[in-house]
Design a protein around this motif. Structure first.
Motif, PDB file in Angstrom:
ATOM      1  N   MET A   1       0.818  -1.208   0.000  1.00  0.00           N
ATOM      2  CA  MET A   1       0.000   0.000   0.000  1.00  0.00           C
ATOM      3  C   MET A   1       0.852   1.257   0.000  1.00  0.00           C
ATOM      4  SD  MET A   1      -3.125  -0.511   2.632  1.00  0.00           S
ATOM      5  CE  MET A   1      -3.681   1.171   2.627  1.00  0.00           C
ATOM      6  N   LYS A   2       0.348   2.271  -0.685  1.00  0.00           N
ATOM      7  CA  LYS A   2       1.021   3.579  -0.654  1.00  0.00           C
ATOM      8  C   LYS A   2       0.209   4.503   0.253  1.00  0.00           C
ATOM      9  CE  LYS A   2       1.934   3.728  -5.392  1.00  0.00           C
ATOM     10  NZ  LYS A   2       2.234   4.599  -6.514  1.00  0.00           N
ATOM     11  N   ILE A   3       0.903   5.086   1.210  1.00  0.00           N
ATOM     12  CA  ILE A   3       0.221   5.908   2.217  1.00  0.00           C
ATOM     13  C   ILE A   3       0.778   7.326   2.177  1.00  0.00           C
ATOM     14  CG2 ILE A   3      -0.238   6.149   4.701  1.00  0.00           C
ATOM     15  CD1 ILE A   3       0.268   3.080   4.878  1.00  0.00           C
ATOM     16  N   LEU A   4      -0.131   8.293   2.248  1.00  0.00           N
ATOM     17  CA  LEU A   4       0.269   9.704   2.309  1.00  0.00           C
ATOM     18  C   LEU A   4      -0.146  10.275   3.667  1.00  0.00           C
ATOM     19  CD1 LEU A   4       1.081  12.514   1.084  1.00  0.00           C
ATOM     20  CD2 LEU A   4      -1.233  12.637   0.132  1.00  0.00           C
ATOM     21  N   VAL A   5       0.801  10.830   4.407  1.00  0.00           N
ATOM     22  CA  VAL A   5       0.494  11.503   5.671  1.00  0.00           C
ATOM     23  C   VAL A   5       0.582  13.006   5.420  1.00  0.00           C
ATOM     24  CG1 VAL A   5       1.206  11.849   8.076  1.00  0.00           C
ATOM     25  CG2 VAL A   5       1.364   9.572   7.059  1.00  0.00           C
ATOM     26  N   ILE A   6      -0.456  13.737   5.799  1.00  0.00           N
ATOM     27  CA  ILE A   6      -0.460  15.182   5.575  1.00  0.00           C
ATOM     28  C   ILE A   6      -0.112  15.931   6.859  1.00  0.00           C
ATOM     29  CG2 ILE A   6      -1.956  17.153   4.991  1.00  0.00           C
ATOM     30  CD1 ILE A   6      -3.310  15.327   2.968  1.00  0.00           C
ATOM     31  N   GLY A   7       0.916  16.779   6.773  1.00  0.00           N
ATOM     32  CA  GLY A   7       1.355  17.555   7.925  1.00  0.00           C
ATOM     33  C   GLY A   7       2.870  17.516   8.023  1.00  0.00           C
ATOM     34  N   GLY A  36      12.695  14.189   9.712  1.00  0.00           N
ATOM     35  CA  GLY A  36      12.445  12.848  10.265  1.00  0.00           C
ATOM     36  C   GLY A  36      11.624  11.991   9.323  1.00  0.00           C
ATOM     37  N   THR A  37      10.577  12.566   8.751  1.00  0.00           N
ATOM     38  CA  THR A  37       9.728  11.777   7.847  1.00  0.00           C
ATOM     39  C   THR A  37      10.504  11.436   6.567  1.00  0.00           C
ATOM     40  OG1 THR A  37       8.746  13.745   6.831  1.00  0.00           O
ATOM     41  CG2 THR A  37       7.588  12.813   8.721  1.00  0.00           C
ATOM     42  N   ALA A  38      11.476  12.269   6.211  1.00  0.00           N
ATOM     43  CA  ALA A  38      12.280  11.997   5.005  1.00  0.00           C
ATOM     44  C   ALA A  38      13.111  10.732   5.184  1.00  0.00           C
ATOM     45  CB  ALA A  38      13.182  13.188   4.698  1.00  0.00           C
ATOM     46  N   GLU A  39      13.391  10.373   6.449  1.00  0.00           N
ATOM     47  CA  GLU A  39      14.192   9.167   6.692  1.00  0.00           C
ATOM     48  C   GLU A  39      13.369   7.889   6.563  1.00  0.00           C
ATOM     49  OE1 GLU A  39      16.219   9.469  10.454  1.00  0.00           O
ATOM     50  OE2 GLU A  39      17.199  11.326   9.802  1.00  0.00           O
ATOM     51  N   ILE A  40      12.062   7.998   6.760  1.00  0.00           N
ATOM     52  CA  ILE A  40      11.240   6.773   6.669  1.00  0.00           C
ATOM     53  C   ILE A  40      10.368   6.743   5.425  1.00  0.00           C
ATOM     54  CG2 ILE A  40      11.147   6.194   9.117  1.00  0.00           C
ATOM     55  CD1 ILE A  40       8.526   7.624   9.309  1.00  0.00           C
ATOM     56  N   GLY A  41      10.334   7.824   4.705  1.00  0.00           N
ATOM     57  CA  GLY A  41       9.522   7.855   3.498  1.00  0.00           C
ATOM     58  C   GLY A  41       9.997   8.955   2.582  1.00  0.00           C
ATOM     59  N   VAL A  44       6.979  15.299   0.170  1.00  0.00           N
ATOM     60  CA  VAL A  44       6.384  15.898  -1.015  1.00  0.00           C
ATOM     61  C   VAL A  44       6.170  17.367  -0.692  1.00  0.00           C
ATOM     62  CG1 VAL A  44       4.405  15.805  -2.563  1.00  0.00           C
ATOM     63  CG2 VAL A  44       5.122  13.733  -1.347  1.00  0.00           C
ATOM     64  N   ALA A  45       6.735  18.264  -1.525  1.00  0.00           N
ATOM     65  CA  ALA A  45       6.701  19.693  -1.181  1.00  0.00           C
ATOM     66  C   ALA A  45       5.354  20.346  -1.531  1.00  0.00           C
ATOM     67  CB  ALA A  45       7.847  20.411  -1.887  1.00  0.00           C
ATOM     68  N   ILE A  46       4.306  19.905  -0.843  1.00  0.00           N
ATOM     69  CA  ILE A  46       2.999  20.558  -1.010  1.00  0.00           C
ATOM     70  C   ILE A  46       2.548  21.009   0.375  1.00  0.00           C
ATOM     71  CG2 ILE A  46       0.595  20.295  -1.795  1.00  0.00           C
ATOM     72  CD1 ILE A  46       1.488  17.902  -3.470  1.00  0.00           C
ATOM     73  N   ALA A  55      -4.776  16.531  -3.441  1.00  0.00           N
ATOM     74  CA  ALA A  55      -5.650  15.546  -4.090  1.00  0.00           C
ATOM     75  C   ALA A  55      -5.047  15.105  -5.428  1.00  0.00           C
ATOM     76  CB  ALA A  55      -7.049  16.123  -4.286  1.00  0.00           C
ATOM     77  N   SER A  56      -4.506  16.051  -6.197  1.00  0.00           N
ATOM     78  CA  SER A  56      -3.877  15.681  -7.477  1.00  0.00           C
ATOM     79  C   SER A  56      -2.724  14.726  -7.241  1.00  0.00           C
ATOM     80  CB  SER A  56      -3.311  16.908  -8.191  1.00  0.00           C
ATOM     81  OG  SER A  56      -4.330  17.796  -8.458  1.00  0.00           O
ATOM     82  N   PHE A  57      -1.911  15.041  -6.244  1.00  0.00           N
ATOM     83  CA  PHE A  57      -0.769  14.165  -5.942  1.00  0.00           C
ATOM     84  C   PHE A  57      -1.260  12.753  -5.606  1.00  0.00           C
ATOM     85  CE2 PHE A  57       1.988  11.983  -2.995  1.00  0.00           C
ATOM     86  CZ  PHE A  57       3.201  12.005  -3.672  1.00  0.00           C
TER      87      PHE A  57
END
Ligand code: AMP
Ligand code: GLY
Length: 429
Positions: A1-7, A36-41, A44-46, A55-57
Motif C-alpha cells: 500500500m502507498k500511504i500519504l500523511v499530511i502535515g 524525520g519523515t524523510a528518513e522513513i519515506g 512531497v513539497a505541497i 488531491a492531485s498528488f
C-alpha cells in the motif's frame, strides 16, 4: 500500500513511523513532512493548505490511503474533496470537523445531549458577552468560536481583562472571522486529560489516555504553547472515570452527531477536565493530539493501518487494540523564545547517539535537511519519547536522550511527567 500523511509536525512523524511498521505499508509519503519523515519515506513539497494539489498528488501517485494530521485542512474540507475524487482518506468530513472548528457548534451539541461541560453562553455582540461575564463571575474563560492556532482561549481574571479580550476578538478582529462570535464559560478547576477515540460513525475504540504540558516553562508557568511534552497513561485517569466518560460523554456525543445526520469517521479527541464533580469536556478535537500522539503510538502494539481502515469502513467495533503496559514520556525540544519569536536554521547534533538508546524514539517536528545537516525549522523542533518499566524510568531515559541532543538556544521543560512520579493516584475522585 502507498500511504500519504499530511502535515509536518511530531504527530505526523509518529503517524508515519507507526504506519511504516505495518507489513502492508510499502511506501510512505509525507506532505510536506520534515527531516524525520524523510528518513522513513518520501517528502512531497505541497503545503497542507493546498488541498487541490494534495488531491492531485494522491490521484497521480495512486495513493491507497491518506491520513490527515492537522485540523486546518480538515476544517477546510480536505476529506470531502478526496472522497469526491474517489480517494480513501482518514479524517472527518468538513461538517463533522465542525465539532472542533466551531466551539459554538460543539457547545450546542453538548447542551442538547446533556454532556457535562462548563456552563456557557454564546455571543455575537460584545456587550451581551460582557454582561454575561459579570453575571457568571471571575475568573472566566473567553473562547473564539473558530480555529485560532491554539491561541483563541483567554482566561480573564477580572472584568477589565474580560473587556479587553472580548473587544480584541469581537470588535478589533484579532482572530479574524474566527473571533467574531465567542463562547464565554465558567472556569473549571481540576486536572486535564486527553482521550483519543477511533470513531467509525457508530462505534469507537479508545486509545490509551495521555496528558500534555501546555505551558512553556517548568511548574506550568509562562505562555501557552502547542504542547511541551506528554506522557501516557495519564496519572489522573482510572476505570471509574473511564466508565463515566464513556457513558456521559462518548455515547451521547456519537448519538448527538447521528441525530444531526452527521457521520463522524476519524479520530475524536476530547480534551477533559477532571473536577471534583467528575469529568467535564473542555473541547473536542477531530484529529490526533500533538504531542500526545508521540507518547501514545509507541505504546500501541497493534498494527495501526487496519485500525484506520476499519474506522473509515465503519468496522472499528470488530477490533481490539493491544497495548504495551510500559508508560511513555515525551519531552519536546523547542527553539528558545517559542511560542513567541525564535530563530531557525540552527544545526542539530547528537541525534544518532540519542536514537541508539534502548526504548527511545525521536520524532522530528520543526526540522529540515540542509546539505548534510539536520537544522531547526520551527518552534517545536523534536519530541523525544522513551518507554520504561515505570514512569520514573521512562523519564530518566527520555532526559538521558535529550541530554545528548544539542542546538543553539534549545529549550525544554525539566518537569515533564514529574506529576506522575510524585502524585498519588489514590486521591482521584
Ligand atoms: P481549549 O482549546 O478549549 O482546550 O482550551 C485550551 C486550554 O484552555 C485548555 O487546555 C485548558 O487548559 C484551558 N481551558 C479551556 N476551557 C477552560 C475552562 N472552562 N476552565 C478552565 N480552563 C479552561
Ligand atoms: N495537545 C493539544 C492538542 O493537540 O490540541
Amino acid at each position: 500500500m502507498k500511504i500519504l500523511v499530511i502535515g509536518s509536525g511530531g504527530r505526523e512523524h509518529a503517524l508515519a513511523w507507526k504506519l511504516k511498521k505495518s507489513p502492508r505499508a510499502e511506501r510512505i509519503f509525507c506532505a510536506p513532512g520534515n527531516a524525520g519523515t524523510a528518513e522513513i519515506g518520501e517528502n512531497v513539497a505541497i503545503p497542507v493548505s493546498d488541498l487541490a494539489a494534495l488531491a492531485s498528488f494522491a490521484r497521480e501517485n495512486r495513493i491507497d490511503l491518506t491520513v490527515v494530521g492537522p485540523d486546518d485542512p480538515l476544517a477546510g474540507g480536505i476529506v470531502d474533496l478526496f472522497v469526491t475524487q474517489g480517494l480513501r482518506v482518514f479524517g472527518p468530513s468538513k461538517t463533522a470537523a465542525r465539532i472542533e472548528s466551531s466551539k459554538i457548534c460543539a457547545k450546542e451539541l453538548m447542551r442538547k445531549q446533556r454532556i457535562p461541560t462548563a456552563q456557557a453562553g454564546t455571543f455575537e455582540r460584545s456587550d451581551d458577552a460582557l454582561r454575561f461575564c459579570d453575571q457568571l463571575g471571575f475568573p472566566i474563560v473567553i473562547k473564539a468560536d473558530g480555529l485560532a492556532l491554539g491561541k483563541g482561549v483567554i482566561i480573564a481574571p477580572d472584568l477589565e481583562s474580560a473587556r479587553s479580550a472580548i473587544d480584541e476578538m469581537m470588535n478589533q478582529g484579532r482572530f479574524g472571522e474566527a473571533g467574531r462570535r465567542v463562547v464565554v464559560e465558567e472556569f473549571l478547576r481540576g486536572t486535564e486529560c486527553s482521550l483519543h477515540a477511533l470513531v467509525d460513525g457508530k462505534n469507537y475504540r479508545l486509545l490509551e489516555s495521555a496528558r500534555d504540558h501546555k505551558r512553556a516553562f517548568d511548574g506550568d508557568v509562562g505562555p501557552n504553547t502547542g504542547g511541551m511534552g506528554a506522557f501516557s497513561p495519564a496519572n489522573n485517569w482510572n476505570n471509574k472515570l473511564q466508565s463515566q466518560f464513556e457513558e456521559k460523554i462518548m455515547r451521547p456525543v456519537l448519538h448527538g452527531l447521528l441525530a444531526e445526520g452527521i457521520t463522524f469517521r476519524g479520530l475524536l479527541y476530547p480534551g477533559l477536565m477532571i473536577t471534583d464533580d467528575g469529568v467535564r469536556v473542555l473541547e473536542f478535537n477531530c484529529r490526533f493530539g500533538d504531542p500526545e500522539t508521540q507518547a501514545i503510538l509507541p505504546r500501541m502494539k497493534s498494527d495501526l493501518l487496519p485500525l484506520l481502515e476499519a474506522t473509515i469502513g465503519g468496522k472499528i467495533g470488530d477490533y481490539s487494540i493491544e497495548w504495551d503496559q510500559r508508560p511513555a514520556v515525551t519531552v519536546v525540544l523547542a527553539s528558545g523564545g517559542y511560542p513567541n519569536k525564535y530563530e531557525k536554521a540552527k544545526i542539530i547534533s547528537g541525534l544518532d547517539e540519542a536514537a541508539k538508546l534502548e526504548s527511545v524514539q525521536i520524532f522530528h517536528a520543526g526540522t529540515s535537511r540542509v546539505r548534510d545537516e539536520t537544522v531547526t525549522a520551527g518552534g517545536r523542533v523534536l519530541a523525544v519519547t522513551a518507554l520504561g518499566s515505570t514512569v520514573e524510568a521512562a523519564r530518566e531515559r527520555a532526559y538521558d536522550a535529550v541530554s545528548r541532543i544539542h542546538f543553539e538556544n534549545c529549550h525544554y521543560r525539566r518537569d515533564i511527567a514529574l506529576t506522575a512520579v510524585t502524585d498519588n493516584i489514590e486521591k482521584l475522585p
